[in-house]
Write an enzyme that holds these catalytic residues in place. Structure first.
Site, PDB file in Angstrom:
ATOM      1  N   THR A 127      59.138 -33.912 -24.830  1.00  0.00           N
ATOM      2  CA  THR A 127      58.551 -32.621 -24.472  1.00  0.00           C
ATOM      3  C   THR A 127      57.818 -32.695 -23.146  1.00  0.00           C
ATOM      4  O   THR A 127      57.251 -33.741 -22.795  1.00  0.00           O
ATOM      5  CB  THR A 127      57.564 -32.188 -25.573  1.00  0.00           C
ATOM      6  OG1 THR A 127      56.820 -31.060 -25.103  1.00  0.00           O
ATOM      7  CG2 THR A 127      56.577 -33.287 -25.923  1.00  0.00           C
ATOM      8  N   TYR A 187      50.233 -33.593 -30.210  1.00  0.00           N
ATOM      9  CA  TYR A 187      51.696 -33.428 -30.245  1.00  0.00           C
ATOM     10  C   TYR A 187      52.327 -34.151 -29.059  1.00  0.00           C
ATOM     11  O   TYR A 187      53.241 -34.976 -29.219  1.00  0.00           O
ATOM     12  CB  TYR A 187      52.049 -31.932 -30.233  1.00  0.00           C
ATOM     13  CG  TYR A 187      53.497 -31.664 -29.906  1.00  0.00           C
ATOM     14  CD1 TYR A 187      54.506 -32.089 -30.765  1.00  0.00           C
ATOM     15  CD2 TYR A 187      53.855 -31.005 -28.731  1.00  0.00           C
ATOM     16  CE1 TYR A 187      55.838 -31.860 -30.456  1.00  0.00           C
ATOM     17  CE2 TYR A 187      55.177 -30.769 -28.421  1.00  0.00           C
ATOM     18  CZ  TYR A 187      56.172 -31.207 -29.289  1.00  0.00           C
ATOM     19  OH  TYR A 187      57.490 -30.985 -28.962  1.00  0.00           O
TER      20      TYR A 187
HETATM   21  C1  UD1 Z   1      54.515 -26.229 -26.505  1.00  0.00           C
HETATM   22  C2  UD1 Z   1      54.654 -27.427 -25.651  1.00  0.00           C
HETATM   23  C3  UD1 Z   1      56.093 -27.707 -25.417  1.00  0.00           C
HETATM   24  C4  UD1 Z   1      56.764 -27.921 -26.749  1.00  0.00           C
HETATM   25  C5  UD1 Z   1      56.551 -26.704 -27.602  1.00  0.00           C
HETATM   26  C6  UD1 Z   1      57.072 -27.039 -28.969  1.00  0.00           C
HETATM   27  C7  UD1 Z   1      52.741 -27.719 -24.161  1.00  0.00           C
HETATM   28  C8  UD1 Z   1      52.153 -27.374 -22.854  1.00  0.00           C
HETATM   29  N1  UD1 Z   1      53.973 -27.235 -24.396  1.00  0.00           N
HETATM   30  O1  UD1 Z   1      54.990 -25.126 -25.787  1.00  0.00           O
HETATM   31  O2  UD1 Z   1      56.266 -28.866 -24.637  1.00  0.00           O
HETATM   32  O3  UD1 Z   1      58.126 -28.172 -26.584  1.00  0.00           O
HETATM   33  O4  UD1 Z   1      55.191 -26.409 -27.706  1.00  0.00           O
HETATM   34  O5  UD1 Z   1      56.467 -26.331 -29.949  1.00  0.00           O
HETATM   35  O6  UD1 Z   1      52.141 -28.370 -24.949  1.00  0.00           O
HETATM   36  N2  UD1 Z   1      51.437 -17.480 -25.818  1.00  0.00           N
HETATM   37  C9  UD1 Z   1      50.752 -16.282 -25.941  1.00  0.00           C
HETATM   38  N3  UD1 Z   1      50.858 -15.610 -27.143  1.00  0.00           N
HETATM   39  C10 UD1 Z   1      51.598 -16.067 -28.178  1.00  0.00           C
HETATM   40  C11 UD1 Z   1      52.289 -17.291 -28.036  1.00  0.00           C
HETATM   41  C12 UD1 Z   1      52.182 -17.991 -26.828  1.00  0.00           C
HETATM   42  O7  UD1 Z   1      50.066 -15.843 -25.036  1.00  0.00           O
HETATM   43  O8  UD1 Z   1      51.641 -15.419 -29.235  1.00  0.00           O
HETATM   44  C13 UD1 Z   1      51.371 -18.208 -24.525  1.00  0.00           C
HETATM   45  C14 UD1 Z   1      50.809 -19.607 -24.624  1.00  0.00           C
HETATM   46  O9  UD1 Z   1      49.418 -19.613 -24.493  1.00  0.00           O
HETATM   47  C15 UD1 Z   1      51.544 -20.284 -23.437  1.00  0.00           C
HETATM   48  C16 UD1 Z   1      52.903 -19.569 -23.408  1.00  0.00           C
HETATM   49  O10 UD1 Z   1      52.694 -18.338 -24.078  1.00  0.00           O
HETATM   50  O11 UD1 Z   1      50.886 -20.005 -22.231  1.00  0.00           O
HETATM   51  C17 UD1 Z   1      53.995 -20.342 -24.128  1.00  0.00           C
HETATM   52  O12 UD1 Z   1      53.526 -20.717 -25.423  1.00  0.00           O
HETATM   53  P1  UD1 Z   1      54.519 -21.235 -26.553  1.00  0.00           P
HETATM   54  O13 UD1 Z   1      55.738 -20.379 -26.570  1.00  0.00           O
HETATM   55  O14 UD1 Z   1      53.727 -21.341 -27.813  1.00  0.00           O
HETATM   56  O15 UD1 Z   1      54.956 -22.687 -26.066  1.00  0.00           O
HETATM   57  P2  UD1 Z   1      54.063 -23.901 -25.475  1.00  0.00           P
HETATM   58  O16 UD1 Z   1      52.789 -24.031 -26.208  1.00  0.00           O
HETATM   59  O17 UD1 Z   1      54.031 -23.771 -23.992  1.00  0.00           O
END
Ligand code: UD1
Length: 343
Positions: A122, A146
Site C-alpha cells: 500500500t 495498517y
Molecule cells: C487508505 C490507505 C491506502 C489503502 C487503503 C485501504 C493511507 C494514506 N491510504 O486509503 O493506502 O490502500 O486505505 O483501505 O493510509 N474521505 C472522506 N470521507 C469519506 C471517506 C474518505 O472525506 O467518507 C477522504 C479521506 O479522508 C481521504 C480520501 O477521502 O482523504 C480517501 O479516503 P479512503 O477512500 O478512505 O482511502 P485512504 O484512507 O486514502
C-alpha cells in the site's frame, strides 16, 4: 515455464481486489485456487470458476496442504485487514493478521517450494510524504499501523528472498476504486469506508450524506488528495507481474496508481456530474491516520511493463462503482447511468 494452465493461489480471493485479480488470471488461462476466511468478502457467482478454500491465511498447515494438493506454482498474497482507522484502534489485531499471515505464507512457500509471490502492499507505507508524486525510492515511514503492518510484510519478503526464498513482486496500491466493467464483482463489505464507494452510496440514497474528513489539509482545496486507480487496471498489473516472475524475472517493487491526484471535493464533483445532481455533504474533522496527499510516481510501472491502463478516467471509475453499488443493493441506477455507458 509455461504460465498458462499453471495454478496460482490467491489469498484473499473473495475480497474486492482479490476477486478481480482471480478473474483476470482465470481469463488468461491460469487455474486459480482461493484461500479466504470471508471476513471481509463474500462468495459471488463468479467464484464458481475457482476452487475456494474457506480458511485463515495464518494457518500455515492449511496453506501447505492447499499448495501441495493443487500444485501451486505462485501466490498472489492479498488476504489482509485493510482499514486505516480500524488499524489505529486495533493495532495488535492488524499486526497479528497482516504480519502473521505473511509469515505463515512464506513458511508454507518454503515448505512446498513455491518460488514466486506477488504481495499486495500500500501507499500507506510512505506515510505523510513531503514530495508528490512519490516514487519507490521514497523513505518507508508509515503513519498508521495498517501501513506499518504492510511495510513489515514487504521486509519479510525481501529478507526471505535474499535467503533463497521466493522472488517477489511488491505492489504498492494507491487508492483502488471502481468495479468490474462487466459488473461480475466489486466491493461487498457491508460497511463502506472508501471515498468513492461512500459517495456512490450517498448518490443512490443508500446513505444519508457524505462527510468530508478535514478541510484544513495543506492541499489545493483543503481536502485530502489521492490517486484513484480502477480495480480492473490494477488486476492487470498483477497478471503482468506474475508473468514476469514465472518467466524467471527478478524481484521488483512497484507503485500502482495513475500519477495524478484528485481532492475529496473533486471526487464529489465528479460523482455529481455523473448523476446530474448535488450530493448532500457535511464537513467533518480529520480522520485519524489520514495524510494530506498521496499520488504515485508511475515511471517504473509504465516503463517496466509497457503498461497502458484502460480505465484511467475518474468518470469511468465512478460509473462502474455506481452501477455495482446499485446492483449490490438491488436499487435502480441513477437515470442516464447505464451499463452501455461503461468503458
Ligand atoms: C487508505 C490507505 C491506502 C489503502 C487503503 C485501504 C493511507 C494514506 N491510504 O486509503 O493506502 O490502500 O486505505 O483501505 O493510509 N474521505 C472522506 N470521507 C469519506 C471517506 C474518505 O472525506 O467518507 C477522504 C479521506 O479522508 C481521504 C480520501 O477521502 O482523504 C480517501 O479516503 P479512503 O477512500 O478512505 O482511502 P485512504 O484512507 O486514502
Amino acid at each position: 515455464m509455461h504460465a498458462e494452465g499453471s495454478t496460482i493461489l490467491v489469498t484473499g480471493g473473495a475480497g474486492y481486489i482479490g476477486t478481480q485479480v482471480a478473474l483476470e488470471l482465470a481469463e488468461h488461462g491460469y487455474r486459480v485456487v482461493v484461500v479466504d476466511d470471508l471476513s471481509n468478502g463474500r462468495l459471488l457467482p463468479v467464484h464458481q470458476r475457482f476452487r475456494v478454500v474457506v480458511g485463515d491465511v495464518r494457518e500455515r498447515e492449511l496453506l501447505m496442504e492447499v499448495m501441495a494438493s493443487a500444485g501451486v506454482v505462485a501466490v498472489v498474497h492479498m488476504a489482509a485487514s485493510i482499514s486505516v482507522p480500524e488499524s489505529v484502534a486495533d493495532p495488535l489485531g492488524y499486526y497479528d493478521n497482516n504480519v502473521g499471515g505473511t509469515l505463515a505464507l512464506l513458511e508454507a512457500c518454503a515448505a512446498t517450494g513455491v518460488k514466486a509471490v506477488v504481495f499486495s502492499s500500500t501507499a500507506a507505507v510512505y506515510g505523510d510524504v513531503r514530495t508528490s508524486p512519490v516514487d519507490e525510492e521514497a523513505p518507508v515511514a508509515p503513519a498508521n499501523p495498517y501501513g506499518a503492518s504492510k511495510a513489515m510484510g514487504e521486509r519479510m519478503l525481501m529478507d526471505a528472498a535474499a535467503a533463497g526464498g521466493p522472488r517477489y513482486g511488491i505492489l504498492r496500491y494507491f487508492n483502488v476504486a471502481g468495479a468490474d466493467p462487466a459488473l461480475r464483482c466489486g466491493p461487498t463489505a457491508p460497511e463502506a469506508h472508501h471515498l468513492i464507494r461512500v459517495a456512490c452510496r450517498v448518490a443512490l440514497g443508500l446513505e444519508a450524506r457524505l462527510r468530508i474528513f478535514g478541510t484544513d489539509w495543506p492541499t489545493r482545496d483543503g481536502t485530502g488528495v489521492r490517486d484513484y486507480i480502477h480495480v480492473a487496471d490494477l488486476a492487470e498489473v498483477h497478471r503482468l507481474l506474475l508473468e514476469h516472475l514465472l518467466a524467471g524475472g527478478d524481484s521488483i517493487l512497484l507503485n500502482c496508481g495513475y500519477g495524478r491526484g484528485f481532492s475529496v471535493r473533486e471526487v464529489v464533483a465528479a460523482v455529481e456530474r455523473v448523476v446530474g445532481r448535488p450530493l448532500p455533504v457535511e464537513e467533518a474533522p480529520r480522520r485519524p491516520g489520514d495524510v494530506a496527499e498521496l499520488v504515485a510516481a508511475t515511471r517504473r510501472l509504465t516503463e517496466r511493463f509497457a503498461w497502458r491502463p484502460r480505465h484511467a478516467d475518474l468518470a469511468t471509475i465512478v460509473r462502474h462503482a455506481l452501477l455495482w453499488e446499485a446492483q449490490l443493493a438491488q436499487v435502480p441506477p441513477p437515470a442516464g447511468v447505464k451499463p452501455a455507458a461503461c468503458g
